[in-house]
Structures are given as structure tokens and as C-alpha cells.
Design a protein around this motif. Structure first.
Motif, PDB file in Angstrom:
ATOM      1  N   ARG A   1       0.838  -1.208   0.000  1.00  0.00           N
ATOM      2  CA  ARG A   1       0.000   0.000   0.000  1.00  0.00           C
ATOM      3  C   ARG A   1       0.872   1.257   0.000  1.00  0.00           C
ATOM      4  NH1 ARG A   1      -5.519  -0.716   2.125  1.00  0.00           N
ATOM      5  NH2 ARG A   1      -5.884  -2.918   2.624  1.00  0.00           N
ATOM      6  N   LEU A   2       1.984   1.205   0.753  1.00  0.00           N
ATOM      7  CA  LEU A   2       2.901   2.341   0.745  1.00  0.00           C
ATOM      8  C   LEU A   2       3.447   2.597  -0.650  1.00  0.00           C
ATOM      9  CD1 LEU A   2       5.162   2.276   3.949  1.00  0.00           C
ATOM     10  CD2 LEU A   2       3.594   4.049   3.212  1.00  0.00           C
ATOM     11  N   GLY A   3       3.662   1.516  -1.410  1.00  0.00           N
ATOM     12  CA  GLY A   3       4.111   1.686  -2.782  1.00  0.00           C
ATOM     13  C   GLY A   3       3.112   2.478  -3.608  1.00  0.00           C
ATOM     14  N   PHE A   4       1.829   2.231  -3.416  1.00  0.00           N
ATOM     15  CA  PHE A   4       0.796   2.977  -4.147  1.00  0.00           C
ATOM     16  C   PHE A   4       0.693   4.412  -3.624  1.00  0.00           C
ATOM     17  CE2 PHE A   4      -0.372  -1.229  -5.515  1.00  0.00           C
ATOM     18  CZ  PHE A   4      -0.877  -1.028  -6.792  1.00  0.00           C
ATOM     19  N   ALA A   5       0.969   4.617  -2.320  1.00  0.00           N
ATOM     20  CA  ALA A   5       1.005   5.988  -1.797  1.00  0.00           C
ATOM     21  C   ALA A   5       2.110   6.788  -2.481  1.00  0.00           C
ATOM     22  CB  ALA A   5       1.217   5.958  -0.275  1.00  0.00           C
ATOM     23  N   ARG A   6       3.262   6.186  -2.663  1.00  0.00           N
ATOM     24  CA  ARG A   6       4.339   6.854  -3.391  1.00  0.00           C
ATOM     25  C   ARG A   6       3.932   7.150  -4.824  1.00  0.00           C
ATOM     26  NH1 ARG A   6       9.320   2.885  -1.506  1.00  0.00           N
ATOM     27  NH2 ARG A   6       9.575   3.708   0.611  1.00  0.00           N
ATOM     28  N   LEU A   7       3.217   6.231  -5.436  1.00  0.00           N
ATOM     29  CA  LEU A   7       2.745   6.430  -6.811  1.00  0.00           C
ATOM     30  C   LEU A   7       1.861   7.671  -6.897  1.00  0.00           C
ATOM     31  CD1 LEU A   7       2.513   5.247  -9.722  1.00  0.00           C
ATOM     32  CD2 LEU A   7       0.502   4.005  -8.912  1.00  0.00           C
ATOM     33  N   LEU A   8       0.965   7.838  -5.918  1.00  0.00           N
ATOM     34  CA  LEU A   8       0.076   9.000  -5.914  1.00  0.00           C
ATOM     35  C   LEU A   8       0.845  10.297  -5.701  1.00  0.00           C
ATOM     36  CD1 LEU A   8      -2.911   7.540  -3.847  1.00  0.00           C
ATOM     37  CD2 LEU A   8      -2.954   8.209  -6.261  1.00  0.00           C
ATOM     38  N   LEU A   9       1.924  10.256  -4.918  1.00  0.00           N
ATOM     39  CA  LEU A   9       2.728  11.452  -4.713  1.00  0.00           C
ATOM     40  C   LEU A   9       3.545  11.798  -5.955  1.00  0.00           C
ATOM     41  CD1 LEU A   9       4.129  10.903  -1.085  1.00  0.00           C
ATOM     42  CD2 LEU A   9       2.456  12.621  -1.797  1.00  0.00           C
ATOM     43  N   THR A  10       4.042  10.790  -6.645  1.00  0.00           N
ATOM     44  CA  THR A  10       4.952  11.019  -7.765  1.00  0.00           C
ATOM     45  C   THR A  10       4.221  11.418  -9.040  1.00  0.00           C
ATOM     46  OG1 THR A  10       6.407   9.340  -6.782  1.00  0.00           O
ATOM     47  CG2 THR A  10       6.856   9.991  -9.059  1.00  0.00           C
ATOM     48  N   ARG A  11       3.026  10.839  -9.294  1.00  0.00           N
ATOM     49  CA  ARG A  11       2.224  11.143 -10.489  1.00  0.00           C
ATOM     50  C   ARG A  11       3.013  10.917 -11.784  1.00  0.00           C
ATOM     51  NH1 ARG A  11      -2.698  11.416  -8.403  1.00  0.00           N
ATOM     52  NH2 ARG A  11      -3.339  12.166 -10.465  1.00  0.00           N
ATOM     53  N   PRO A  12       3.540   9.698 -12.020  1.00  0.00           N
ATOM     54  CA  PRO A  12       4.343   9.461 -13.223  1.00  0.00           C
ATOM     55  C   PRO A  12       3.466   9.251 -14.456  1.00  0.00           C
ATOM     56  CG  PRO A  12       4.123   7.441 -11.999  1.00  0.00           C
ATOM     57  CD  PRO A  12       3.418   8.495 -11.189  1.00  0.00           C
ATOM     58  N   ARG A  13       4.085   9.275 -15.633  1.00  0.00           N
ATOM     59  CA  ARG A  13       3.384   9.016 -16.901  1.00  0.00           C
ATOM     60  C   ARG A  13       3.655   7.620 -17.419  1.00  0.00           C
ATOM     61  NH1 ARG A  13       4.158  14.040 -20.887  1.00  0.00           N
ATOM     62  NH2 ARG A  13       2.613  12.786 -22.009  1.00  0.00           N
ATOM     63  N   TRP A  14       4.609   6.924 -16.824  1.00  0.00           N
ATOM     64  CA  TRP A  14       4.914   5.539 -17.199  1.00  0.00           C
ATOM     65  C   TRP A  14       5.126   4.751 -15.913  1.00  0.00           C
ATOM     66  CZ3 TRP A  14       4.525   4.335 -22.305  1.00  0.00           C
ATOM     67  CH2 TRP A  14       4.555   5.398 -23.201  1.00  0.00           C
ATOM     68  N   ILE A  15       4.433   3.592 -15.804  1.00  0.00           N
ATOM     69  CA  ILE A  15       4.429   2.812 -14.559  1.00  0.00           C
ATOM     70  C   ILE A  15       4.773   1.365 -14.882  1.00  0.00           C
ATOM     71  CG2 ILE A  15       3.074   2.096 -12.559  1.00  0.00           C
ATOM     72  CD1 ILE A  15       1.205   4.480 -13.168  1.00  0.00           C
TER      73      ILE A  15
END
Length: 585
Positions: A500-514
């Protein structure tokens, strides 16, 4: 093992630029101050030599007023020596810690860059236990280098000073040896040179095995420390599996290696100590025996005898620098070899020289909004084929699944992360765009939870409101009161909470490629669907690469690549796409 000439050349190339760094003026200032203070240190035994002559002459003449005057002179010499020693110690330690810090930062920059810390584990070479090399061997390399350089300079200056004194004290150039008159100016100097040369030569040959023994011991000590750290970091898994007996056997086996290396070093030291123990005793009385005939004949006074004996001893001490520092030089050389071994490995990785004249996978930044593989072939570091060549591309908003053999998928994940350069072909990425990687277990650094959530960016990059919001969205609101708490979070949080923390980082970073690799396998189905909804609603225009376990995405995948093992390697095939029905329909 490098020759001495190559060793000094390589260590100067690695550590010498410290005196040309941005802190060069401090480094140069400390170095010059050390030289000046070392000259001051040499002046003390020279002054004591003159003082000793006058003291014994005063005693021989029973001149009490001169005796009192010499006591006052002694107090001045002692005071000057105390001041010089104290200043020298502080200056030397400042130089040592500054040099160590600079070299540590340089090696850390080389090691902790572009995945080299991981790639180094995959190639052969003398670069094991990089943590010990950076923490301990750099300390020995820099501290011992300053200590040895200082003691060598001190010995050289001492030799120059007392050679002149002893030459003068040698008296008439004519001496009688076995009834024969010889013309030998400064004969005491030549006797001292011959005496020291014999001792140094014997000690050198006795000490040659010590370098190999010290190097072996340092390697075994580092392996033992690494085994203890590894056991500590995996204590939960060991406890759950009741693996303590096996860990004890393994750690005891590593310590037996340490014990054997210790015994080898003890044997090498014993050979040296047999010689140095007798040599040190002889050196205390030999100068007096050499000068005594001239005193007995009345050619010199008692003060002249003592001055001659002390000058002879100081000259022998200066010439005995190799004997006195043999063990320290051996330890220093072993540590330098280990530091250079790590540096050489990082240099080879930076140049992609792991396979001699072999190809590597290149990264191309394309003008098009495309991520994918072009003629990609994955190899082992020795050049053997792992995955045969294949192509595959996706654009913004598209989704690709790569599944199949878990080991091959994991290796391809390392290629995508640019940690595995061995192979052919290209990895294509849009210009100025980076992939956001979500591995199976996100890395959780030691520190407060705020820093863990924001990693790899510093916490100041985001506001507390953002951090609190993303924790609530991924279902970790219970952790909000602990944002300022420091802990080893990988041991505190369950696997599902870590993901879940990994997805929290994803929301903070807002990348265009995952890129996700089994990033939800620790979640229950409801939590997994929640994370997937976040992924699809917040990042509808992001290119998505899923590796390993398929995810139940709305609409399915645009491309599906399956990796199947065929004999000694694997091949990639594309599976026809069947679009699925979105959740809830």
C-alpha cells in the motif's frame, strides 16, 4: 596483487584528487602544518641530544650551577614538546577524517549510482563486502597513509639531523682496525648504516608473508560481519522457520575462517617478532659498545660518550622505519587493495566492460511517446543466451502484460530497470520521461515514516497534507499519527501494508509511465481492487507495464507477452488480446 609501483599509482589516482577538491585549501593547509610540526618534533630529540651532552659533562665536573641551569632548559624543552605534540595530533586527525570523508563520498557515489551496487553482485572480481570496504578499509587507507607518511617524514628528518651530528662526533677520520690504520671519515655513520641495512633486509624477507596473511584475514572478517548483518536483517524469517541451528552452523563456519586467518597472521607475526625482539634489545646497547673505546682511551668525555650513543640510537631508529612499520604497512596495503578492488569494479560497470568486447543493451530516448523493446535479447554476464530477441511497444494510456516463467520475468524486470545491461538491442523510452517502478516489495529506508512514504524524494518535497491524503486513500490512515516515528519499517509493517505504501508513493509522484512487478500479491482481493481502481482512475493516460502476476484491469491489456523456457534459454511469444468487462459490469 598489484606491485608497489602500480599500487601507489592507482591509490594516488583515486585518493590524490582530495588535494585538488573544493576543500583543497584546507587540505593543503593541514598538510603544510603537519610538515612544520613534524620539523618541530624532530627539533626536540636534537635539543635533548645537546642537553644530554652538557648534563653528563656537568655531572662529570660536579658543576652544580650548570646542573640547575640544565633543569630549567629541560622544562622549556618539555613545554615545547607538549605544545607541538598536541597541535600535531589535532591537525593530523582533522586531515585524516577530512580525507576519509572525501574518499568515502567518492566511493559511495560510484557504488550507489545507476544500480551498480546491485550489478556488482552479478560479476566476478575482488569487490565483495562493499560495506566493509567503504566503512573500514577506507578508514585504514586514509588514517594509516597519514600516519605512515608522518612517521616516514619524521624518520627522514631525524636521519638528516643525526647523521650530521654523528659524523661530527666520529672524530678523526683515521681509525685503527686489527692493527691497520684506515682513513674512514664519519665511521660511526657507516657503522649505523650497515647495522640498519642488515636489520631491514632480514625483516623485509621475514615480513613478506604478512601482507598475504593480513589481506586474507580482512576478507574473512568482512565475510563474518556480513553474515551477522544478514542474519539480523532476516531474523523474522529465521525465527518463523526455526532456522537458528543452521544459522549458528553457518556463522560458526564463517568464524572458523576468521580463526584460520588469525592463525596465519599470528605465524607471520611470530617470525617477525623473533627477530625484532632480539634486535630491539641489541639496539639499546650497541651504540654504547661502539662509542665506549673512544671514552676509555680518553678521546671523548662522558658527555661525548652519551651524546654519541644517543645520536647513534636516533639514527638507527630513523633507519629502522621499515622494521617498525612493517606490520602497519602490510595492513595498509591490504586495505588499499580492497578499496581499489571496489573502485575497479565500479569503473568497469560504469564502462559496461563486464563482457570482453561484448554487446550491451542500450537505452534510447525517442521523440515518440513510446515505451518498449526493439530487438531485445537478454544474456548472462558470460555471454550465454537467456531470452531470445523480441519486440514490443506501448503508448500513453496503453497496458502491456509480460508473464510466464517467473525467473525470466524477474530478469526482464531488471532489464527494464536498467540493472541488467548484458545482451543486445534497445530499451526505448520517451525523452525526459522515467518509469515509476513498483517491485514486489518496496524499499523502506530506516527513518521516520514521513521519509519512508516520500522516498526517494526528501519529505520537504511534499506537504504534510499531501502525505496524509495519500495514506488515507490507500487505507493506511492508522499510520498517520506515526509519521514522525523512526523505526525499521520493513520489520514493523505487514507485506500488504508495505505494498500500500508503494501505491502511496505512486500517488505522490504522479508518473506518466508505470512498471509493476507482482506489486499487489500481498493484498486481499478487496484491497487489490481498491489499488487497481486508484491506478486506473488517477492515471488513465499513463503507460502501464505489468510483469509477472496478471492484474484484473478494466478492459484488459493491449498487449500480452508470454516468456516460455525452451531448453537452455527462453522465448517470448505474443498472446492474442481478449478484452475483459470492467469491474461491476
Amino acid at each position: 596483487m598489484r606491485t608497489w609501483r602500480v599500487l601507489f599509482r592507482d591509490i594516488l589516482a583515486l585518493a590524490g584528487p582530495f588535494w585538488r577538491s573544493r576543500d583543497r585549501w584546507k587540505a593543503i593547509g593541514w598538510t603544510v602544518a603537519l610538515v612544520i610540526l613534524t620539523i618541530g618534533q624532530v627539533s626536540v630529540p636534537v635539543a635533548l641530544n645537546v642537553w644530554s651532552e652538557r648534563l653528563f659533562d656537568a655531572l662529570e665536573q660536579r658543576a652544580f650551577p650548570m646542573f640547575v641551569t640544565l633543569i630549567g632548559a629541560l622544562l622549556l624543552i618539555i613545554g615545547g614538546n607538549v605544545m607541538i605534540v598536541a597541535l600535531h595530533l589535532r591537525t593530523k586527525r582533522r586531515l585524516q577524517v577530512a580525507w576519509r570523508g572525501w574518499l568515502s563520498r567518492r566511493l559511495l557515489d560510484e557504488w550507489m549510482a545507476a544500480g551498480r551496487h546491485y550489478q556488482a553482485t552479478l560479476i566476478e572480481g575482488e569487490h565483495d563486502n562493499p560495506d566493509g570496504r567503504i566503512a573500514e578499509d577506507i578508514r585504514i587507507t586514509t588514517e594509516y597513509a597519514v600516519d605512515l607518511a608522518h612517521s616516514l617524514l619524521y624518520s627522514v628528518l631525524l636521519l638528516i639531523s643525526f647523521t650530521q651530528i654523528l659524523w661530527t662526533l666520529s672524530g678523526s677520520p683515521e681509525i685503527t682496525l686489527f692493527g691497520t690504520d684506515l682513513y674512514l671519515p664519519g665511521h660511526l655513520v657507516w657503522v649505523a648504516l650497515i647495522y640498519a641495512t642488515v636489520g631491514t633486509t632480514v625483516a623485509f624477507f621475514l615480513g613478506r608473508p604478512l601482507v598475504r596473511a593480513v589481506n586474507r584475514r580482512q576478507t574473512d572478517e568482512a565475510n563474518f560481519r556480513f553474515g551477522l548483518v544478514h542474519a539480523r536483517e532476516n531474523s523474522l524469517a529465521i525465527a518463523v522457520l526455526h532456522g537458528e541451528p543452521d544459522e549458528r552452523r553457518r556463522l560458526n563456519l564463517l568464524f572458523r575462517g576468521v580463526s584460520r586467518a588469525w592463525d596465519r597472521q599470528t605465524g607471520a607475526l611470530t617470525n617477525i617478532f623473533f627477530f625484532t625482539a632480539s634486535w630491539s634489545v641489541l639496539s639499546q646497547v650497541f651504540p654504547v659498545l661502539i662509542a665506549a673505546p673512544r671514552y676509555i682511551s680518553g678521546a671523548i668525555t662522558l658527555g661525548g660518550l652519551m651524546q654519541t650513543a644517543q645520536a647513534f640510537q636516533q639514527m638507527i631508529a630513523a633507519l629502522s622505519w621499515p622494521i617498525d612499520n612493517l606490520s602497519k604497512v602490510a595492513e595498509w596495503r591490504a586495505s588499499v587493495e580492497r578499496v581499489l578492488g571496489l573502485h575497479d569494479a565500479m569503473l568497469a560497470l560504469s564502462r559496461r566492460n563486464m563482457v570482453a568486447e561484448g554487446p550491451t543493451i542500450s537505452l534510447r530516448r525517442t521523440a515518440e511517446q513510446v515505451f518498449g523493446f526493439t530487438g531485445l535479447e537478454v544474456q548472462e554476464p558470460d555471454g550465454s543466451l537467456v531470452i531470445s530477441a523480441f519486440d514490443g511497444q506501448i503508448g500513453p494510456g496503453q497496458k502491456m502484460l509480460i508473464t510466464g516463467d517467473p525467473g525470466m520475468v524477474n530478469k526482464l524486470f531488471k532489464v527494464v530497470a536498467r540493472l541488467w545491461p548484458w545482451g543486445r538491442g534497445r530499451l526505448d523510452l520517451p525523452q525526459r520521461e522515467e518509469l515509476f517502478f513498483m517491485p514486489q516489495r518496496p524499499y523502506l529506508p530506516i527513518g521516520d515514516l514521513r521519509a519512508v512514504v516520500c522516498y526517494p524524494m526528501p519529505p520537504e518535497h511534499y506537504g504534510d497534507e499531501q502525505i496524509v491524503e495519500v495514506l488515507q486513500r490507500v487505507g493506511l490512515e492508522d499510520l498517520i499519527p506515526s509519521l514522525g516515528t523512526e523505526a525499521t519499517w520493513e520489520n514493523v509493517l505487514a507485506v500488504g501494508d508495505q505494498q500500500r505504501l508503494g501505491f502511496a508513493r505512486l500517488l505522490l509522484t504522479r508518473p506518466r509511465w508505470i512498471c509493476l512487478q507482482d506489486a499487489t500479491d500481498g493484498l486481499d482481493p478487496d484491497a487489490e481492487h481498491t489499488m487497481i481502481r486508484i491506478l486506473q482512475r488517477e492515471f488513465p493516460k499513463a503507460g502501464l507495464l505489468v510483469m509477472g502476476r496478471p492484474l484484473p484491469l478494466d478492459g484488459g491489456f493491449d498487449r500480452i507477452l508470454t516468456i516460455l523456457r525452451v531448453n537452455s534459454h527462453a522465448e517470448v511469444t505474443e498472446t492474442p488480446v481478449v478484452h475483459t468487462v470492467p469491474f461491476g459490469q
